[in-house]
Design a protein around this motif. Structure first.
Motif, PDB file in Angstrom:
ATOM      1  N   VAL A   1       0.838  -1.200   0.000  1.00  0.00           N
ATOM      2  CA  VAL A   1       0.000   0.000   0.000  1.00  0.00           C
ATOM      3  C   VAL A   1       0.873   1.250   0.000  1.00  0.00           C
ATOM      4  N   SER A   2       0.244   2.380  -0.241  1.00  0.00           N
ATOM      5  CA  SER A   2       0.961   3.647  -0.313  1.00  0.00           C
ATOM      6  C   SER A   2       1.440   4.092   1.063  1.00  0.00           C
ATOM      7  N   ASP A   3       2.368   5.025   1.059  1.00  0.00           N
ATOM      8  CA  ASP A   3       2.858   5.581   2.325  1.00  0.00           C
ATOM      9  C   ASP A   3       1.728   6.258   3.096  1.00  0.00           C
ATOM     10  N   GLU A   4       0.816   6.886   2.371  1.00  0.00           N
ATOM     11  CA  GLU A   4      -0.281   7.575   3.054  1.00  0.00           C
ATOM     12  C   GLU A   4      -1.162   6.593   3.806  1.00  0.00           C
ATOM     13  N   LEU A   5      -1.548   5.481   3.153  1.00  0.00           N
ATOM     14  CA  LEU A   5      -2.408   4.521   3.827  1.00  0.00           C
ATOM     15  C   LEU A   5      -1.666   3.832   4.967  1.00  0.00           C
ATOM     16  N   THR A   6      -0.379   3.592   4.772  1.00  0.00           N
ATOM     17  CA  THR A   6       0.419   3.008   5.856  1.00  0.00           C
ATOM     18  C   THR A   6       0.433   3.926   7.065  1.00  0.00           C
ATOM     19  N   ARG A   7       0.639   5.210   6.810  1.00  0.00           N
ATOM     20  CA  ARG A   7       0.754   6.178   7.904  1.00  0.00           C
ATOM     21  C   ARG A   7      -0.584   6.432   8.588  1.00  0.00           C
ATOM     22  N   THR A   8      -1.646   6.559   7.803  1.00  0.00           N
ATOM     23  CA  THR A   8      -2.926   6.962   8.378  1.00  0.00           C
ATOM     24  C   THR A   8      -3.772   5.801   8.880  1.00  0.00           C
ATOM     25  N   TRP A   9      -3.469   4.576   8.400  1.00  0.00           N
ATOM     26  CA  TRP A   9      -4.331   3.453   8.785  1.00  0.00           C
ATOM     27  C   TRP A   9      -3.541   2.230   9.245  1.00  0.00           C
ATOM     28  N   LEU A  10      -2.691   1.676   8.382  1.00  0.00           N
ATOM     29  CA  LEU A  10      -2.081   0.378   8.667  1.00  0.00           C
ATOM     30  C   LEU A  10      -1.204   0.416   9.910  1.00  0.00           C
ATOM     31  N   ASN A  11      -0.458   1.498  10.085  1.00  0.00           N
ATOM     32  CA  ASN A  11       0.411   1.601  11.262  1.00  0.00           C
ATOM     33  C   ASN A  11      -0.373   1.796  12.555  1.00  0.00           C
ATOM     34  N   ASN A  12      -1.645   2.133  12.436  1.00  0.00           N
ATOM     35  CA  ASN A  12      -2.459   2.377  13.623  1.00  0.00           C
ATOM     36  C   ASN A  12      -3.339   1.193  14.004  1.00  0.00           C
ATOM     37  N   VAL A  13      -3.253   0.104  13.231  1.00  0.00           N
ATOM     38  CA  VAL A  13      -4.008  -1.103  13.583  1.00  0.00           C
ATOM     39  C   VAL A  13      -3.420  -1.668  14.868  1.00  0.00           C
ATOM     40  N   ARG A  14      -4.238  -1.854  15.879  1.00  0.00           N
ATOM     41  CA  ARG A  14      -3.757  -2.221  17.214  1.00  0.00           C
ATOM     42  C   ARG A  14      -2.971  -3.526  17.210  1.00  0.00           C
ATOM     43  N   GLU A  15      -3.467  -4.536  16.511  1.00  0.00           N
ATOM     44  CA  GLU A  15      -2.820  -5.851  16.556  1.00  0.00           C
ATOM     45  C   GLU A  15      -1.496  -5.868  15.810  1.00  0.00           C
ATOM     46  N   ALA A  16      -1.204  -4.814  15.039  1.00  0.00           N
ATOM     47  CA  ALA A  16       0.059  -4.747  14.312  1.00  0.00           C
ATOM     48  C   ALA A  16       1.140  -4.012  15.105  1.00  0.00           C
ATOM     49  N   ARG A  17       0.860  -3.690  16.367  1.00  0.00           N
ATOM     50  CA  ARG A  17       1.836  -2.984  17.194  1.00  0.00           C
ATOM     51  C   ARG A  17       2.590  -3.946  18.109  1.00  0.00           C
TER      52      ARG A  17
ATOM     53  N   PHE B   1      11.161 -18.160  19.273  1.00  0.00           N
ATOM     54  CA  PHE B   1      10.826 -17.375  18.082  1.00  0.00           C
ATOM     55  C   PHE B   1       9.470 -16.689  18.245  1.00  0.00           C
ATOM     56  N   ALA B   2       8.461 -17.455  18.717  1.00  0.00           N
ATOM     57  CA  ALA B   2       7.123 -16.891  18.891  1.00  0.00           C
ATOM     58  C   ALA B   2       7.121 -15.773  19.927  1.00  0.00           C
ATOM     59  N   GLY B   3       7.888 -15.951  21.011  1.00  0.00           N
ATOM     60  CA  GLY B   3       7.977 -14.897  22.011  1.00  0.00           C
ATOM     61  C   GLY B   3       8.609 -13.641  21.454  1.00  0.00           C
ATOM     62  N   ALA B   4       9.665 -13.821  20.652  1.00  0.00           N
ATOM     63  CA  ALA B   4      10.323 -12.658  20.044  1.00  0.00           C
ATOM     64  C   ALA B   4       9.389 -11.933  19.088  1.00  0.00           C
ATOM     65  N   MET B   5       8.498 -12.673  18.422  1.00  0.00           N
ATOM     66  CA  MET B   5       7.564 -12.054  17.476  1.00  0.00           C
ATOM     67  C   MET B   5       6.619 -11.070  18.160  1.00  0.00           C
ATOM     68  N   LEU B   6       6.400 -11.241  19.468  1.00  0.00           N
ATOM     69  CA  LEU B   6       5.532 -10.308  20.186  1.00  0.00           C
ATOM     70  C   LEU B   6       6.110  -8.899  20.208  1.00  0.00           C
ATOM     71  N   PHE B   7       7.416  -8.794  20.089  1.00  0.00           N
ATOM     72  CA  PHE B   7       8.034  -7.469  20.072  1.00  0.00           C
ATOM     73  C   PHE B   7       7.891  -6.804  18.708  1.00  0.00           C
ATOM     74  N   TRP B   8       7.380  -7.559  17.742  1.00  0.00           N
ATOM     75  CA  TRP B   8       7.076  -7.005  16.418  1.00  0.00           C
ATOM     76  C   TRP B   8       5.595  -6.666  16.335  1.00  0.00           C
ATOM     77  N   GLN B   9       4.740  -7.671  16.538  1.00  0.00           N
ATOM     78  CA  GLN B   9       3.296  -7.450  16.475  1.00  0.00           C
ATOM     79  C   GLN B   9       2.603  -8.341  17.498  1.00  0.00           C
TER      80      GLN B   9
END
Length: 608
Positions: free
Chosen positions: A317-333, A382-390
């Protein structure tokens, strides 16, 4: 005649009792949540869209056509999923339909379908701990599993999206890694990985980790060549079958977000190379390691050379959609961004699982179970480390931690039960079990208050629930004939499930134009709204005051179109639609004649 022998039953007929336990759990879940099932209270946008996908299939939409034509009319929205998860839901609807009608059949199917993969998980976890801990340890595994809040949520009634089935495939992967029958274990790992990838790429990193573990086992022990062969052939063949049977028409494009020709070619190439390695199978461990590194480098290098567009985010997706939507999805933090109440229960069991797998591996040194425990330890870490990503990896991390937790319980709790003091036996045994099973985390967050109060959060939760409720949605059917309604992105899937209306967008990354269109319409100037709404033929505007999405619009652009509506300034080209006083919505008819500017005489709306 022999009497009832509990120990013999728990060993010899364990699967029968485990499935009975699954039936009891499923029955309790349905009883506890029957009110929600009866009201079709699909709480997540993906669950709503999954039901719409099944409805399309049952009403004649093409098997390979996964567009949702009731959003973003007239072209519809491209949904990147596959039909695999639709099958059990559709089968249940067809089963119940002759007896209770379509509407009730849908409710029953949505209540029961998520519980099916839970049965697979219970059977797979039982098999793992029976092999590696003790024949009766499967009973402890079920108790620990029930305490995995994030994981168990994925199997709750109405949670019909694909996560439950992917977790079931992940558990089968671990079962294959622990299988002493090498060829069979490899086939299970390969097929479960292919099944998971056919559903979606959410667990792609875990599938890659499983493949790496299979390869490392071969590097360590040349006798594991049969496991590597079974894995390589089943991964390549299963992925090819999954693509041929379930890939939508849209997934034949060279995209990076699903099992498209991009990832199919990777899986087939990886399978071919690993099969070749297993056939060469040099006697020297160093030679096997070198071959494995060359194969891994060839796969990675070929991917980078052939599909450079997939080296960044797979959504594309575009930088705009990443910034305004995708980066703000709670489960992706990351888990580091979560509150203590949310993060601590999610992380507690994975830490225990790593410790338990490490202890079990140490105790198994010199025995056949050592390699299996090392594989589980690597997967846990590995799974535990993935929590620090999402944090979306939380359910997987909890499931993978169950064998290690069970091992610790099986070692420590009996030690307390053998003490002479009754106080130590009872209190020590209970405390040890609560700690090592991770169940203590739920008690901790009840009494340890580390999170700062978040003003307005309860208002947002209440608005989210009210606007998505069946009662509120039924107002829209009674008030209007079938129409196209311009509303929030997160309300779109629920709107088309519960009403006869069409919507504009849903939170699916392939539909960037529709998502950004809604965002621009609500945050831009009032006069720009009509041009965007006209593009989709929208006849009405529907807003849910205080819904989470609206708080984003107001924070981003207080003087934008939604900000103006919230302040009570409504353009004269919006005509109010009368709704009951207690309705959670505000609604207007959109007039498309030449616009007038917003004046001091503009109509007033509820300032909420």
């Amino acid at each position: 005649m022999r009497g009832f022998d509990l120990e013999r039953e728990l060993d010899r007929h364990w699967l029968r009792w485990a499935l009975l336990a699954w039936g009891v759990i499923a029955g309790w879940y349905l009883w506890d949540r029957w009110g929600s099932v009866r009201g079709l209270a699909l709480g997540d946008t993906d669950d709503n869209m999954r039901l719409m996908q099944v409805r399309g299939l049952l009403t004649g939409q093409g098997w390979y056509d996964l567009r949702q034509y009731r959003l973003a009319p007239p072209e519809g929205l491209d949904i990147h999923w596959s039909r695999l998860v639709d099958l059990p839901i559709a089968a249940l609807i067809l089963l119940f339909k002759p007896f209770v009608g379509v509407a009730q059949a849908e409710r029953l199917a949505c209540g029961i379908a998520p519980l099916l993969p839970l049965g697979v998980v219970i059977a797979a976890l039982g098999t793992i701990v029976r092999r590696l801990v003790a024949p009766a340890a499967w009973t402890i595994a079920i108790i620990v599993l029930l305490g995995c809040g994030a994981a168990m949520y994925m199997f709750a009634p109405l949670r019909i999206d694909h996560h439950g089935w992917q977790l079931a495939f992940l558990t089968l992967t671990v079962m294959g890694l622990s299988d002493p029958a090498r060829a069979r274990g490899g086939v299970i790992v390969g097929l479960s990985s292919a099944g998971s990838l056919t559903i979606g790429l959410e667990l792609l990193p875990y599938c890659a980790m499983a493949g790496a573990i299979v390869a490392l086992r071969w590097v360590w022990d040349a006798g594991d060549a049969r496991r590597l062969q079974g894995y390589s052939l089943s991964l390549a063949g299963g992925s090819a079958a999954g693509f041929a049977l379930f890939a939508s028409n849209a997934n034949y494009a060279m995209r990076c977000d699903a099992l498209t020709p991009v990832w199919l070619s990777v899986m087939v190439a990886a399978g071919a190379l690993l099969f070749l390695l297993s056939r060469i199978n040099p006697a020297a461990r160093g030679a096997r390691l070198l071959l494995a590194l060359v194969a891994g480098g060839a796969i990675a290098g070929g991917f980078a050379a052939l599909f450079p567009h997939c080296l960044s985010r797979p959504e594309g997706v575009s930088d705009e959609l990443t910034r305004t939507w995708l980066n703000n999805v709670r489960e992706a933090r990351s888990i580091t961004t979560q509150t203590f109440r949310a993060g601590f229960p999610l992380a507690a069991l994975p830490v225990i699982g790593v410790i338990g797998a490490g202890v079990a591996a140490w105790r198994a040194r010199g025995h056949d179970q050592l390699v299996a425990w090392i594989a589980i330890l690597l997967f846990n870490a590995f799974a535990g480390a993935m929590l620090f990503w999402q944090i979306r990896g939380g359910p997987a991390a909890q499931l993978l931690a169950v064998p290690g937790s069970v091992a610790l319980v099986w070692i420590v709790v009996p030690w307390f039960l053998e003490r002479g003091s009754m106080v130590i036996r009872i209190l020590g045994g209970v405390a040890a079990f609560l700690l090592l099973s991770g169940l203590f985390a739920g008690f901790v967050v009840q009494f340890v208050k580390l999170d700062k109060p978040q003003p307005g959060r309860s208002t947002v939760y209440r608005a989210n629930a009210r606007c998505a409720s069946a009662t509120a949605m039924s107002l829209l059917d009674r008030t209007l004939p079938p129409s196209t309604i311009f509303t929030h992105v997160d309300l779109g899937p629920r709107l088309i499930v519960m009403t006869h209306h069409k919507g504009i967008a849903g939170p699916y990354h392939r539909n960037e134009r529709a998502i950004l269109g809604v965002h621009h319409a609500f945050t831009g100037p009032p006069d720009a709204f009509r041009g965007i709404a006209r593009r989709y033929g929208a006849q009405y505007l529907l807003v849910c005051p205080n819904m989470a999405e609206t708080t984003v619009y107001r924070a981003r652009e207080p003087n934008g179109f939604y900000g103006q509506l919230a302040k009570g300034r409504v353009p004269d080209w919006l005509t109010p639609v009368p709704l009951p006083k207690d309705a959670p919505y505000r609604m207007w008819r959109i007039r498309y004649d030449p616009p007038n500017s917003l004046t001091d005489g503009a109509k007033r709306a509820d300032p909420r």
